[in-house]
Design a protein around this motif. Sequence first.
Motif, mmCIF file in Angstrom:
data_model
loop_
_atom_site.group_PDB
_atom_site.id
_atom_site.type_symbol
_atom_site.label_atom_id
_atom_site.label_comp_id
_atom_site.label_asym_id
_atom_site.label_seq_id
_atom_site.Cartn_x
_atom_site.Cartn_y
_atom_site.Cartn_z
ATOM 1 N N PHE A 8 0.845 -1.188 0.000
ATOM 2 C CA PHE A 8 0.000 0.000 0.000
ATOM 3 C C PHE A 8 0.889 1.250 0.000
ATOM 4 O O PHE A 8 1.857 1.322 0.759
ATOM 5 N N ALA A 9 0.547 2.233 -0.833
ATOM 6 C CA ALA A 9 1.267 3.501 -0.840
ATOM 7 C C ALA A 9 0.310 4.606 -1.251
ATOM 8 O O ALA A 9 -0.709 4.361 -1.914
ATOM 9 N N SER A 10 0.626 5.836 -0.863
ATOM 10 C CA SER A 10 -0.242 6.962 -1.226
ATOM 11 C C SER A 10 0.562 8.245 -1.265
ATOM 12 O O SER A 10 1.725 8.301 -0.864
ATOM 13 N N ASP A 11 -0.080 9.298 -1.757
ATOM 14 C CA ASP A 11 0.424 10.670 -1.699
ATOM 15 C C ASP A 11 1.829 10.815 -2.282
ATOM 16 O O ASP A 11 2.743 11.316 -1.632
ATOM 17 N N VAL A 12 1.961 10.385 -3.530
ATOM 18 C CA VAL A 12 3.208 10.575 -4.258
ATOM 19 C C VAL A 12 3.256 11.999 -4.830
ATOM 20 O O VAL A 12 4.303 12.629 -4.889
ATOM 21 N N HIS A 13 2.118 12.509 -5.254
ATOM 22 C CA HIS A 13 1.977 13.871 -5.784
ATOM 23 C C HIS A 13 2.931 14.118 -6.957
ATOM 24 O O HIS A 13 3.662 15.118 -6.996
ATOM 25 N N LEU A 14 2.908 13.196 -7.908
ATOM 26 C CA LEU A 14 3.708 13.380 -9.115
ATOM 27 C C LEU A 14 3.316 14.674 -9.805
ATOM 28 O O LEU A 14 2.137 14.949 -10.043
ATOM 29 N N GLY A 15 4.305 15.489 -10.133
ATOM 30 C CA GLY A 15 4.056 16.745 -10.816
ATOM 31 C C GLY A 15 3.811 17.930 -9.912
ATOM 32 O O GLY A 15 3.553 19.032 -10.400
ATOM 33 N N ALA A 16 3.901 17.753 -8.591
ATOM 34 C CA ALA A 16 3.634 18.845 -7.664
ATOM 35 C C ALA A 16 4.648 19.974 -7.835
ATOM 36 O O ALA A 16 5.841 19.729 -8.058
ATOM 37 N N SER A 17 4.180 21.195 -7.704
ATOM 38 C CA SER A 17 5.022 22.365 -7.959
ATOM 39 C C SER A 17 6.163 22.498 -6.957
ATOM 40 O O SER A 17 7.202 23.073 -7.261
ATOM 41 N N GLY A 47 -4.329 6.946 -3.471
ATOM 42 C CA GLY A 47 -4.786 8.304 -3.755
ATOM 43 C C GLY A 47 -3.704 9.356 -3.747
ATOM 44 O O GLY A 47 -2.650 9.208 -3.126
ATOM 45 N N ASP A 48 -3.961 10.439 -4.461
ATOM 46 C CA ASP A 48 -3.021 11.534 -4.656
ATOM 47 C C ASP A 48 -1.684 11.042 -5.197
ATOM 48 O O ASP A 48 -0.617 11.547 -4.831
ATOM 49 N N ILE A 49 -1.740 10.064 -6.069
ATOM 50 C CA ILE A 49 -0.525 9.620 -6.756
ATOM 51 C C ILE A 49 -0.070 10.733 -7.702
ATOM 52 O O ILE A 49 1.120 11.009 -7.832
ATOM 53 N N PHE A 50 -1.026 11.377 -8.341
ATOM 54 C CA PHE A 50 -0.749 12.567 -9.138
ATOM 55 C C PHE A 50 -1.146 13.801 -8.334
ATOM 56 O O PHE A 50 -2.119 13.775 -7.569
ATOM 57 N N ASP A 51 -0.415 14.888 -8.515
ATOM 58 C CA ASP A 51 -0.809 16.130 -7.865
ATOM 59 C C ASP A 51 -2.008 16.740 -8.569
ATOM 60 O O ASP A 51 -2.792 17.457 -7.952
#
Length: 252
Positions: A8-17, A47-51
């Motif tokens: 399980f993993a979450s909140d990678v936020h790929l592309g975050a500023s 969730g929040d794998i992408f920003d």
Amino acid sequence: MKSNKIYFASDVHLGASGIKDHREHEIRFVKWLDSIKQDASEIYLMGDIFDFWFEYKKVVPRGFTRFLGKLSEITDSGIPVHFFTGNHDIWIFDYLSKECGVKVHREPLVKQINGTTFYLAHGDGLGNYDRYYNFLKSVFTSPIAQWLFARLHPNFGIGLADFWSGKSREKNNKIYGSTYLGDDKEWSVLYARDVLKKHAIDYFIFGHRHVARKVSVAPESQVIFLGDWIKLFSYAVFENDCVELKYFNSEE
């Protein structure tokens, strides 16, 4: 022979500023996926794998090719990958399921895995603890709002969304930060206790809060906060009827 490990993993936020090197950030997460594919029976991305993500009819956001390619490789090998939408990538539609073979979940999921009962969700908007956000979520998930946004040119629409996403993250960090607020203040913990009044759950698996922590909410029930891949690089693994939090070191 593969084991029965479930990740399980979450909140990678790929592309975050706020991320200095987007390529390095993506590569690190892909390295983790590559390292677990040898013994994973299932993978849950919570969730929040992408920003930010929005699928126009014939356009998807630029970038993330390493990640998307790795997802496809893993699902093509027969390993199920579950993708939960978060508050930052709420506008995922059918691209990931059709092109990468993942199973997309838009609502919390209660599931038995090897005799253990899990409550799986990103962790945003659970119950009635944040009515303002629940209202915003109902607006963003409405077909009318999605249709209107799709009318914007991608250069403008995605640029606007990236700006809004960054401001939303700054606001949440200012209000909540990435520090555990306490058992009596964390909405996810309070919500888990509400659920336990009606249902027996062994593990609640949540992202969203950018906190890596195990919290006991009953003698035989725990909330697992998955942390993030911005500072903590944390994840959870279920093996031998137990969930453990771990941290990925890409240099190993």
